[in-house]
Design an enzyme around this catalytic site. Structure first.
Site, short mmCIF file in Angstrom:
data_model
loop_
_atom_site.label_atom_id
_atom_site.label_comp_id
_atom_site.label_asym_id
_atom_site.label_seq_id
_atom_site.Cartn_x
_atom_site.Cartn_y
_atom_site.Cartn_z
CG HIS A 1 9.43 18.13 -37.44
ND1 HIS A 1 8.26 17.73 -36.83
CD2 HIS A 1 10.12 18.82 -36.48
CE1 HIS A 1 8.24 18.16 -35.58
NE2 HIS A 1 9.35 18.81 -35.33
CG HIS B 1 13.09 18.49 -31.81
ND1 HIS B 1 12.90 19.83 -31.54
CD2 HIS B 1 12.07 18.16 -32.65
CE1 HIS B 1 11.83 20.28 -32.15
NE2 HIS B 1 11.31 19.29 -32.85
CD GLU C 1 9.65 22.92 -34.71
OE1 GLU C 1 9.93 21.71 -34.52
OE2 GLU C 1 8.95 23.58 -33.92
#
Lengths: 134, 134
Positions: free
Chosen positions: B79, B7, B130
């Site tokens: 992010h 994502h 991440e």
């Protein structure tokens, strides 16, 4: 209206270091640098299984990335690109809803050879959004 | 090492407005808001054909998103999340290559219920990355 996420573009201050990091430390499939003099950038595509990362580095004296790197010397996520089927229909819907299209409002031919538009970041949660007709 | 782009997370100052914009103007498939008190965020997932956009809004008094929005009042791309098969092997490779892992270095359980780590933006072209084990 929007379809696939075509790519995430990351402006990088040191292209060789970024290539080495993505190919080495992160173990990704990194392409060869491509100079795009019409866009003032050198681009490197990183092929992920479902989308692409586009590394952007300034090329020439009037690169649109130079100012970004002046403000963000470490680099950063510059824009995200959503695919659309019909860029003129997309533009008309956006304008009707009050969103601002950057530049003249006419699509340009982007780094992939396809029509693109950029939308004003202030209208989209601080994100620079590129639309690409595919 | 890195696999799919899981994502792209966008911090938004007005969650209702962002939902309306993605569902309406951009015509995307937008899910219901989910409060994640352990992470100090309310999240909304936007399902694109090949990946997800995650809208992030502060929840509670100690949200990690509050400081970001103080610095970026319009919002911004917070992010990007790459998938990995083995988060401990990924961490060990990153540390061996000199990259910094945020926090204690031990994976936490992320908003999707899977082990995650965050990498230091200064080591990765100004991008907060991440890693999520899938």
């Amino acid at each position: 209206m929007i379809g696939r996420l075509n790519h995430v573009a990351i402006a990088v201050p040191d292209l060789d270091a970024a290539i080495a990091q993505y190919a080495g430390t992160l173990g990704a499939n990194v392409g060869a640098p491509q100079d795009e003099p019409d866009h003032g950038v050198t681009v490197v595509f990183i092929e992920l299984p479902n989308t692409k990362i586009e590394l952007l580095h300034p090329l020439g004296d009037n690169s649109p990335i130079t100012g970004y790197l002046d403000k963000n010397p470490a680099g950063g996520i510059h824009h995200i690109c959503y695919e659309v089927d019909d860029i003129m229909a997309a533009r008309d819907k956006l304008l009707a809803d009050g969103a601002r299209v950057l530049g003249t409002g006419a699509p340009k031919i982007g780094a992939h050879g396809k029509p693109v538009l950029f939308l004003h970041p202030k209208d989209f949660n601080g994100c620079l959004i590129e639309l690409e007709q595919v």
